[in-house]
Write an enzyme that holds these catalytic residues in place. Structure first.
Site, PDB file in Angstrom:
ATOM      1  CD  GLU A 250      -2.868  -1.002   2.451  1.00  0.00           C
ATOM      2  OE1 GLU A 250      -2.619  -0.198   3.361  1.00  0.00           O
ATOM      3  OE2 GLU A 250      -3.773  -1.839   2.508  1.00  0.00           O
ATOM      4  CE  LYS A 252       5.417   4.622   6.967  1.00  0.00           C
ATOM      5  NZ  LYS A 252       5.186   5.985   7.427  1.00  0.00           N
ATOM      6  NE  ARG A 257      -2.697   3.927  12.772  1.00  0.00           N
ATOM      7  CZ  ARG A 257      -1.999   2.810  12.894  1.00  0.00           C
ATOM      8  NH1 ARG A 257      -0.690   2.871  13.047  1.00  0.00           N
ATOM      9  NH2 ARG A 257      -2.594   1.642  12.868  1.00  0.00           N
ATOM     10  NE  ARG A 273       2.172   6.981  16.701  1.00  0.00           N
ATOM     11  CZ  ARG A 273       2.920   6.106  16.054  1.00  0.00           C
ATOM     12  NH1 ARG A 273       2.797   5.975  14.767  1.00  0.00           N
ATOM     13  NH2 ARG A 273       3.807   5.392  16.688  1.00  0.00           N
ATOM     14  CD  GLU A 303      -0.747   8.657   7.939  1.00  0.00           C
ATOM     15  OE1 GLU A 303      -1.174   7.766   8.697  1.00  0.00           O
ATOM     16  OE2 GLU A 303       0.288   9.306   8.163  1.00  0.00           O
ATOM     17  CG  PHE A 344      -4.412   2.240   6.492  1.00  0.00           C
ATOM     18  CD1 PHE A 344      -4.410   1.537   7.689  1.00  0.00           C
ATOM     19  CD2 PHE A 344      -3.920   3.544   6.470  1.00  0.00           C
ATOM     20  CE1 PHE A 344      -3.939   2.125   8.848  1.00  0.00           C
ATOM     21  CE2 PHE A 344      -3.444   4.143   7.633  1.00  0.00           C
ATOM     22  CZ  PHE A 344      -3.460   3.427   8.824  1.00  0.00           C
ATOM     23  CE  LYS A 427       8.715   2.114  10.545  1.00  0.00           C
ATOM     24  NZ  LYS A 427       8.431   3.057  11.600  1.00  0.00           N
TER      25      LYS A 427
HETATM   26  P1  AMP Z   1       5.905   5.209  11.178  1.00  0.00           P
HETATM   27  O1  AMP Z   1       5.115   6.336  11.791  1.00  0.00           O
HETATM   28  O2  AMP Z   1       7.075   5.661  10.372  1.00  0.00           O
HETATM   29  O3  AMP Z   1       6.215   4.112  12.170  1.00  0.00           O
HETATM   30  O4  AMP Z   1       4.981   4.484  10.072  1.00  0.00           O
HETATM   31  C1  AMP Z   1       3.746   3.897  10.384  1.00  0.00           C
HETATM   32  C2  AMP Z   1       2.644   4.895  10.084  1.00  0.00           C
HETATM   33  O5  AMP Z   1       2.445   5.028   8.683  1.00  0.00           O
HETATM   34  C3  AMP Z   1       1.294   4.473  10.575  1.00  0.00           C
HETATM   35  O6  AMP Z   1       1.153   4.740  11.944  1.00  0.00           O
HETATM   36  C4  AMP Z   1       0.370   5.325   9.737  1.00  0.00           C
HETATM   37  O7  AMP Z   1       0.193   6.587  10.360  1.00  0.00           O
HETATM   38  C5  AMP Z   1       1.163   5.587   8.466  1.00  0.00           C
HETATM   39  N1  AMP Z   1       0.577   5.016   7.250  1.00  0.00           N
HETATM   40  C6  AMP Z   1       0.507   5.649   6.068  1.00  0.00           C
HETATM   41  N2  AMP Z   1      -0.055   4.883   5.128  1.00  0.00           N
HETATM   42  C7  AMP Z   1      -0.373   3.698   5.719  1.00  0.00           C
HETATM   43  C8  AMP Z   1      -0.972   2.495   5.257  1.00  0.00           C
HETATM   44  N3  AMP Z   1      -1.361   2.319   3.983  1.00  0.00           N
HETATM   45  N4  AMP Z   1      -1.116   1.492   6.163  1.00  0.00           N
HETATM   46  C9  AMP Z   1      -0.735   1.643   7.449  1.00  0.00           C
HETATM   47  N5  AMP Z   1      -0.156   2.762   7.930  1.00  0.00           N
HETATM   48  C10 AMP Z   1       0.038   3.789   7.080  1.00  0.00           C
END
Ligand code: AMP
Length: 593
Positions: A250, A252, A257, A273, A303, A344, A427
């Site tokens: 997907e 990102k 969030r 979040r 998001e 998502f 990720k």
């Molecule tokens: P990080 O904040 O770098 O740990 O990355 C995870 C975050 O990516 C999640 O908490 C979401 O806020 C964001 N995110 C963006 N797109 C997606 C997606 N398609 N699926 C899940 N999380 C996503």
């Protein structure tokens, strides 16, 4: 139950370091408390009045608290001021003033119920006379408090209880008080907590109906659940390998969030979040969601990203932060910075919880439940079973303004794991592909005075990661690069609420900054590599005795991670994994700083 008995436990906790002793004290407290008082005891001991997601604020600042201390002790404001400048803690000052007071009649001791009701009334005060009302009530409580009670009342009011009990310790103590204290009992309580985010309610339920009752807890509209978190991979092939070759990819999206709860009647609650209510910032989503979501009630995750209204392109994340915390001008911002909510996940579909369903089924249900429109859409997805299309999809994601992709498991076990970080979601970001180091989220725990052009203000900040095992914030870098003048000028105001006279108990570092801060503000930084350093304490001794991890050449990216709580910062375990990956890639990187 008397408030005096509760603060007696606080006093003991303050002098206790061993986890097992802390747990023992709390277990006894929970066992001896009347069932109906358990919620207030749980909330008060966490420095809260209600579960965090309800956002109940006391609304008492330092000035009002000082005034209440002065009035209840019958001294003038100046005396309180003088004493605080010596003790550095208004709680201690309140205690000292109380113990010096002579009374004609013995005090009628405060009940926990009265304290809780009094504090709730302070929080509920509204309108033009609110400040007087708060002052009158707080003075009233203090006037009946004994010295130690006054110390903790004031500390509670100022949001610095200093007994440092974290959620996991409370859960552990609940497992001992109302179960056999086993790992399994803890896991059952933790599961319920991840789904309802309310330890006060859980404690009462446990006391009334026992552990078995908690197994029935599931997601409810209006109560946010802890978000599922992602692991990281160094390469796309590693990510796919972990998924046994087949996965859903997907985009990102780089935004905020949001967990959306849409009730049957179409009313909407949005949670960040950190599980804070944020519908005030996104009236457009509140308007759009009921029309877009056909199956109601529903709980959805996505998001929220700023988009260009003319071209429909994704805009940089920073533009959305202009909306956060805004109360005025929202209508103008709404058209200037329109947002799109890319969904998502689906956690409640009609009345049916879908958390325990595998991800492919959740996605299918999400597609069936939602009618996409301009401001509510589905996260772009592609299922792959080889590296080639995955790479193309990644390139497409970057070209379309996403910061990378999420690689999600399609296995039967790919349920929604509330509150957990795991390899079910991986990720993979632009920085990894470009060979740059990943960004880290560090909590500001100290600041250093600037020199030269930065004389008279802060020039650098001490950042820490979070170590959940120790519940400690361990320093990993001192960062001064990457701040422009405006960002630097703004830092004192941002940090003010967290100022501390001495090193906060949970902060661990070998450095001595000019100012200390309680962990509160999270900054995003990037650096060249992780090294080992004797002055930093991140995962101290994990690789070499006497050394912690340090980030070399750290640089602030310009992003204050407002949506992250200090405990959401990069963890010491993540640093350890990143260090190991880095060492694997380049043996030269393992040397000391
Ligand atoms: P990080 O904040 O770098 O740990 O990355 C995870 C975050 O990516 C999640 O908490 C979401 O806020 C964001 N995110 C963006 N797109 C997606 C997606 N398609 N699926 C899940 N999380 C996503």
């Amino acid at each position: 139950m008397l408030y005096r008995n509760l603060v007696a436990v606080y006093e003991q906790l303050e002098g206790t370091r061993q986890h097992s002793d802390v747990r023992q004290l709390l277990t006894e407290l929970f066992r001896s408390a009347p069932t109906n008082l358990l919620p207030s005891i749980l909330y008060l001991s966490q420095g809260l009045l209600r579960p965090e997601f309800e956002g109940v604020e006391l609304g008492v600042g330092g000035a009002l608290a000082r005034k209440a201390v002065a009035q209840s002790a019958g001294v003038d404001d100046h005396q309180v001021h003088r004493e605080v400048s010596v003790s550095g803690d208004l709680g201690i000052t309140a205690e000292r003033l109380r113990s010096g007071q002579r009374r004609l009649e013995p005090l009628e001791p405060l009940e926990i119920e009265e304290v809780y009701a009094g504090l709730m009334a302070i929080a509920a005060a509204r309108g033009s006379g609110a400040q007087e009302e708060r002052l009158r009530r707080l003075t009233g409580l203090l006037a009946r408090a004994g010295p130690v009670e006054a110390r903790y009342l004031i500390r509670f009011v100022l949001g610095s209880l200093r007994i440092g009990i974290r959620e996991m310790t409370l859960i552990d103590a609940l497992a001992h008080a109302f179960g056999d204290g086993s790992k399994a009992a803890r896991a059952r309580i933790e599961r319920a907590f991840n789904l309802c985010s309310d330890l006060g309610w859980i404690a009462e339920e446990l006391s009334r109906h026992g552990l078995d009752a908690l197994d029935a807890v599931t997601i409810q509209v209006g109560r946010p659940i802890r978000p599922m978190l992602a692991e990281r991979a160094r390469s796309l092939s590693e990510a796919l390998h972990r998924m046994h070759g087949t996965a859903a990819l997907e985009f990102k999206y780089d935004g905020l969030r949001v967990q959306a709860h849409v009730a049957r009647d179409g009313s909407v609650r949005l949670f960040s979040r950190r599980l804070e209510r944020i519908e005030a910032q996104f009236p457009d989503l509140v308007d759009a969601l009921p029309a877009a979501v056909r199956h109601r009630p529903a709980v959805l995750e996505g998001e929220c990203v700023p988009i260009d209204p003319d071209t429909d392109e994704i805009r940089p994340f920073q533009e959305i932060s202009r909306r956060r915390g805004r109360i005025y001008d929202l209508d103008r911002l709404r058209s200037e910075v329109p947002v799109c909510f890319f969904l998502f996940d689906l956690l409640l579909d009609g009345t049916e919880p879908t958390l325990d369903r595998p991800f492919p089924e959740r996605r299918e249900r999400l597609e069936a439940a939602v009618t996409p429109g301009p401001s509510v859409r589905l996260a772009r997805q592609l299922r792959v079973d080889s590296a080639e299309p995955a790479r193309d999809f990644f390139d497409l994601a970057l070209a379309e303004g996403a910061e990378g992709i999420m690689v999600k498991s399609l296995a039967p076990e790919s349920t929604y794991r509330a509150g957990a970080r795991g390899f079910w979601w991986i990720k993979y970001k632009k920085e990894y592909a470009e060979g740059l180091s990943d960004s880290l989220d560090g909590v500001v725990v100290g600041a250093f005075h600037g020199r030269g052009r930065r004389a008279g203000r802060f020039g650098a900040f001490l950042l820490a990661c979070y170590n959940p095992e120790r519940d400690a914030f361990e320093s990993f870098c001192k960062v001064g690069t990457g701040f422009d003048d405006a960002a630097l000028a703004e830092m004192p105001r941002r940090l003010e609420p967290w100022a501390s006279d001495a090193r906060p108990a949970k902060v661990d570092t070998g450095l001595e900054p000019d100012r200390w801060f309680r962990p509160g503000l999270v900054l995003e930084v990037r650096g060249a590599e992780l090294t080992l350093s004797p002055v930093h304490r991140a995962d101290f001794g994990a690789i070499r005795p006497g050394s912690g991890f340090a980030l070399r050449f750290p640089r602030f990216t310009g992003r204050i991670r407002e949506e992250k709580a200090p405990t959401d910062a990069t963890s010491s375990g993540e640093l350890r994994r990143m260090y190991r990956q880095q060492v694997r890639q380049s043996p030269a990187a393992s040397g000391p700083a």
